[in-house]
Every structure is written in structure tokens, then in C-alpha cells.
Design a protein around this motif. Structure first.
Motif, PDB file in Angstrom:
ATOM      1  N   TYR A   1     -80.656 -35.231 -52.918  1.00  8.45           N
ATOM      2  CA  TYR A   1     -81.716 -34.292 -53.301  1.00  8.45           C
ATOM      3  C   TYR A   1     -81.179 -32.999 -53.899  1.00  8.45           C
ATOM      4  O   TYR A   1     -81.979 -32.159 -54.332  1.00  8.45           O
TER       5      TYR A   1
ATOM      6  N   THR B   1     -79.350 -34.828 -32.441  1.00  7.39           N
ATOM      7  CA  THR B   1     -79.234 -35.629 -33.672  1.00  7.39           C
ATOM      8  C   THR B   1     -77.742 -35.722 -34.025  1.00  7.39           C
ATOM      9  O   THR B   1     -76.925 -35.009 -33.424  1.00  7.39           O
TER      10      THR B   1
ATOM     11  N   THR C   1     -76.272 -32.159 -34.357  1.00 11.04           N
ATOM     12  CA  THR C   1     -75.948 -31.353 -33.178  1.00 11.04           C
ATOM     13  C   THR C   1     -74.975 -32.074 -32.249  1.00 11.04           C
ATOM     14  O   THR C   1     -74.401 -31.435 -31.362  1.00 11.04           O
TER      15      THR C   1
END
Ligand SMILES: NC(=O)c1ccc[n+]([C@@H]2O[C@H](COP(=O)([O-])OP(=O)(O)OC[C@H]3O[C@@H](n4cnc5c(N)ncnc54)[C@H](OP(=O)(O)O)[C@@H]3O)[C@@H](O)[C@H]2O)c1
Length: 257
Positions: free
Chosen positions: A66, A192, A195
Motif C-alpha cells: 500500500y 499481534t 507486539t
């Protein structure tokens, strides 16, 4: 009175989740699919996106980086040709590089800003003309409570998130009168792959699935800022209004840094 126009019921909702391969974006894409929404999943890892979609006939897979506007524009054109209109573009892509002042390195800092800030700006610039032309729809952006005020270890990460908070506020002021929703998502600590790299204790850590529940509820309620878990984020909101002398002293005490 909700700050944002209501989204259609999930079964009629078409959502593009960018950053849907792991973590909060993946959990949110799964929750949206489970709620009946049509979901396009994007990130660089096509195989992981397919796993998140797990064969749903309401899922579209659009692999992309992106930070490359041409890739975003091409995917956006394909989505609109399949769906005709899009109700929500949720940008959950991002990364983290721990950095203290004496570790400041221009190349690493610019790479982090490119992923966390420039990617978001480029994506919003790509999707906004069509949302304005269709006269409805919403943009959701994952920022962080790390953007509320300066924190040690988050030298550039915090700055990228503060920039996103400011960007969302300005977007809201411009887009609300035009019927376009803007959602600012500020999580505390969520477990996640991002982290999992942290070696310090993360207070009020929640799972990505819990984060997704909060995000769907926030989107449904039409609030501008979706922040969670509240027991943590409300403390940080209080710190936000303290004078610098008290703020710096408290952060030193809490972090030991
Ligand atoms: N976890 C937390 O505690 C926490 C707290 C506050 C805010 N946040 C924010 O929440 C967002 C999601 O974080 P997370 O914890 O879920 O991290 P994560 O598990 O590492 O997920 C990051 C996602 O972003 C995608 N991504 C990264 N760079 C990309 C690029 N150039 N193009 C396309 N996709 C890209 C990754 O997919 P690919 O690698 O497949 O491209 C992945 O899907 C981030 O903005 C993060 O700053 C997280």
C-alpha cells in the motif's frame, strides 16, 4: 447523536481491509466476514490473506504494497468494478520500529514514516474521489494511543501515529458535511506479531479478536474515535491533558526510562 453517518447492515456492507494478513486487520476482516459483510483483503502476503478469507465467497483477495500508489489505484479500480460502491475502507496496515533518541537513523525513520504515514495518505488520496462521487462511504484508520503524546522507545512510531490522529481530525471536519464517515481507531496494547517483538510488560494487553469486537462495535455506533481497552486508554487520555512537568515525571516513573 453519532458523529458519523450509519454504515449499512453488515450483510450489505462492502469493506476493504488493508493490512488484513495478520494481527488486528486479520481479526477484523474475519469478524466482518463472520458478521456477513463483503470483505476485500489486502496486504503484501497473498497466501496469508487467502488463509484469513478461508474460502468465503464474500471475500476478495487483492495483494498489494500500500505504499505504492499505482498498486492501490489498480486494486481500487478492480474492487469498484466488482462491487460498484464501497462502504468502508479500513486501513490497518502499519509497522513498528523501536527507536530512542540516540538511535535515530534517517533511513530507518523515513522507512517507518513511509509505511505508517505516507501509505495511509496515498491510499486515502486514491479512494477519496470515488467516495465523494458516490456521496457515501467511510474511511477508518488505525492509529494508536502512542500518538497521544511523546513516549520513550516510540520516537518515530509515535510521531507517525500523532500525524495520523491530526490527519483524521482534519479529514472528519472536511468530509462529515459531505456525508463521508471518518473513523480514528486508537488501540492500546493488542497481542499481534507486531507486539510479540516487545520485551517490556504491556499493560492491559488484549487479543486481536477482542480488538476486532471493539472495532466492529465502534463502527456500528458511529463514534469518531474508537479507543480500547478503555481501562487503559482513559488513563492515557488523562495524561494527555497534564502539564509537561507532571507528564514527563509520570512517564519516567511508569516506564523507568
Ligand atoms: N498491536 C498493537 O498493540 C497496536 C496498538 C496500537 C496501534 N496498532 C496499529 O494497528 C495496526 C495493525 O497492527 P498489528 O499489531 O495488527 O500489526 P501486524 O500484525 O504486524 O499487522 C500489520 C499488517 O500491515 C500489513 N502491512 C505492513 N506493511 C504493509 C505494506 N507496505 N503494504 C500492505 N500491507 C502492509 C501487514 O501485512 P503484510 O506483511 O502481509 O504486508 C499486516 O497485515 C498498525 O497500524 C499498528 O501501528 C497496533
Amino acid at each position: 447523536m453519532p458523529l458519523n453517518p450509519p454504515l449499512p447492515p453488515w450483510e450489505e456492507c462492502r469493506v476493504w481491509v488493508i493490512g488484513a494478513s495478520t494481527g488486528i486487520g486479520a481479526a477484523t476482516a474475519r469478524a466482518l466476514l463472520a458478521a456477513g459483510a463483503h470483505v476485500a483483503l489486502s496486504s503484501r502476503n497473498a497466501e496469508l490473506l487467502r488463509r484469513v478469507a478461508s474460502g468465503s465467497d464474500r471475500a476478495l483477495i487483492e495483494p498489494l504494497d500500500y505504499t505504492d500508489s499505482a498498486q492501490v489505484a489498480a486494486a481500487w479500480e478492480r474492487l469498484r468494478s466488482v462491487w460498484t460502491s464501497v462502504d468502508l475502507v479500513l486501513i490497518a496496515a502499519g509497522t513498528h520500529t523501536e527507536m530512542r533518541a540516540w538511535e535515530l537513523d534517517e533511513a530507518r525513520a523515513m522507512a517507518l514514516l513511509r509505511t505508517n504515514f505516507h501509505g495511509v495518505i496515498g491510499t486515502v488520496a486514491t479512494v477519496l474521489p470515488a467516495l465523494l462521487a458516490q456521496g457515501h462511504g467511510a474511511i477508518g484508520i488505525l492509529s494508536s494511543v502512542a500518538g497521544y503524546r511523546g513516549l520513550p522507545r516510540a520516537l518515530i512510531y509515535g510521531a507517525s501515529k500523532a500525524a495520523l490522529i491530526n490527519f483524521c481530525e482534519a479529514l472528519y471536519l472536511d468530509l462529515n458535511p459531505k456525508g463521508i464517515g471518518v473513523y480514528l481507531v486508537n488501540p492500546g496494547f493488542v497481542k499481534t506479531p507486531l507486539t510479540d517483538r516487545n520485551e517490556f510488560r504491556m499493560p492491559h494487553l488484549i487479543s486481536a479478536e477482542q480488538a476486532a469486537v471493539e472495532i466492529l462495535a465502534g463502527l456500528r455506533s458511529g463514534v469518531f474515535e474508537i479507543h480500547f481497552p478503555r481501562a487503559f486508554t482513559c488513563q492515557l487520555k488523562l495524561l494527555r491533558i497534564l502539564p509537561y512537568r507532571w507528564y514527563f515525571a509520570l512517564i519516567r516513573r511508569f516506564t523507568g526510562l
